[in-house]
Design an enzyme around this catalytic site. Structure first.
Site, short mmCIF file in Angstrom:
data_model
loop_
_atom_site.label_atom_id
_atom_site.label_comp_id
_atom_site.label_asym_id
_atom_site.label_seq_id
_atom_site.Cartn_x
_atom_site.Cartn_y
_atom_site.Cartn_z
N THR A 39 33.33 73.34 20.98
CA THR A 39 34.33 74.28 21.47
C THR A 39 35.59 74.13 20.63
O THR A 39 35.70 73.20 19.83
CB THR A 39 34.66 74.03 22.96
N ASP B 231 38.34 79.57 22.58
CA ASP B 231 37.23 80.44 22.26
C ASP B 231 36.37 80.60 23.52
O ASP B 231 36.78 80.18 24.60
CB ASP B 231 36.41 79.86 21.10
N ARG C 119 32.57 80.37 23.36
CA ARG C 119 31.16 80.06 23.09
C ARG C 119 30.74 78.79 23.81
O ARG C 119 31.47 77.80 23.82
CB ARG C 119 30.92 79.92 21.59
N LYS D 42 37.08 79.47 29.51
CA LYS D 42 37.46 78.08 29.25
C LYS D 42 38.89 77.75 29.67
O LYS D 42 39.37 76.65 29.41
CB LYS D 42 37.27 77.75 27.77
N GLY E 6 34.15 69.70 26.48
CA GLY E 6 33.23 68.65 26.90
C GLY E 6 32.11 69.26 27.72
O GLY E 6 31.53 70.28 27.35
N SER F 136 35.19 70.50 18.93
CA SER F 136 34.56 70.30 17.63
C SER F 136 35.28 71.06 16.53
O SER F 136 35.23 70.68 15.36
CB SER F 136 33.09 70.74 17.69
N ASP G 280 33.51 76.43 12.26
CA ASP G 280 32.76 75.59 13.20
C ASP G 280 31.69 76.43 13.88
O ASP G 280 32.00 77.37 14.61
CB ASP G 280 33.71 74.99 14.23
N SER H 115 31.80 76.98 17.75
CA SER H 115 32.87 77.78 18.35
C SER H 115 32.70 79.24 17.96
O SER H 115 32.20 79.55 16.88
CB SER H 115 34.25 77.27 17.89
#
Length: 286
Positions: A65, A81, A83, A97, A111, A194, A231, A234
């Site tokens: 994320t 984001d 995803r 989120k 997490g 990430s 990434d 994400s």
């Protein structure tokens, strides 16, 4: 496998049961271990042996994320984001989120989705009870401390959380980072997930404490966009929230795809001083 049986819970349900099915409640299955992390690693190891695969101990949870938050002149901005992934698998592109804890408090998810959502909603319950008892809104510091206390109580139990608690109280805007081991720190800028290293590349270069509201929103969106571009964990929709003394306000969601290629009805984002051409997916198919 042994199971623990909460006798007090069973007796309580049987005593107050009004539906016949509740009266037949006999057990509540729980892993026969007081160390959940070690239990999960043991099960993963046994499953890997059963299929002749390499041992899976220690157990590594794969999350992905990008979330960020920073304090600016007039409030706090949170940008995330949408995803949801588990390793290389993308399970959803529309995950929420940012969780609304109260009118002046927000929390982010990074997490384990279940851990973050459950315990931040539990924080909302604690915040509401605190306000009813004390006849005034809770401070951001106190709210983050409540979550930190909860995380410390369950330290070592396998929770996976890296959350930001942001809000505006009588002392101004505040931003706290709370981890699953109970650690808690206040700061002016955080990025978790990430894709956070890519987001920090933009934020460290362009963040200023005297940003205007419009500049803060543009910077947050651009940092998330660059993270989603590099990434693989994400992506999806860029959601931004601004918290001021009047409460939080959600901004217009932006699609990462459209931020990259441009939107036919909106000018493309200014990426590093150069403006991309408005190219749609229909143009690419020609």
């Amino acid at each position: 496998m042994d199971f623990l049986q909460p006798v007090s819970l069973r007796r309580s349900l049987e005593a107050t049961a009004t539906v016949p099915q509740l009266a037949t409640f006999t057990s509540f299955p729980l892993p026969g271990s007081q160390h959940p992390v070690e239990f999960e690693e043991k099960v993963a190891y046994q499953q890997s042996r059963a299929v002749s695969a390499p041992a899976a101990s220690p157990l590594h949870r794969l999350h992905g994320t990008t979330t960020l938050g920073f304090v600016f002149d007039g409030g706090v901005l949170l940008c995330v984001d949408s995803r949801s992934t588990m390793g290389p698998d993308v399970s959803s592109q529309t995950v929420k989120k940012v969780l609304e804890i109260s009118d002046h408090l927000l929390g982010t998810m990074a997490g384990g989705a279940a851990d973050c959502e459950f315990w931040e909603r539990d924080l909302g319950r604690q915040v509401r009870l605190w306000g009813l008892r004390n006849k005034e809104p809770i401070s951001v510091a106190a709210a983050s401390k409540l979550l930190s206390n909860t995380m410390y109580y369950y330290k070592g139990m396998g929770l996976s959380m890296g959350t930001m608690i942001a809000g505006y109280d009588a002392t101004g805007p505040h931003l706290f980072y709370v981890a699953d081991d109970g650690s808690r720190m206040e700061g002016k800028l955080f990025s978790v997930g990430s894709g956070s290293t890519y987001a920090y590349g933009i934020l460290d270069n362009e963040y200023r404490a005297d940003l205007t509201r419009e500049e803060a929103i543009e910077l947050g969106r651009r940092a998330i966009y660059h993270a989603t571009h590099r990434d693989a964990m994400s992506g999806g929709i860029i959601n931004c929230y601004v918290i001021t003394e009047d409460g939080w306000e959600k901004q217009e969601p932006r699609d990462c795809y459209e931020e990259h290629y441009g939107h036919p009805e909106r000018p493309a984002a200014d990426l590093g001083g150069r403006r991309r051409k408005n190219v749609t997916r229909f143009d690419l198919e020609k």
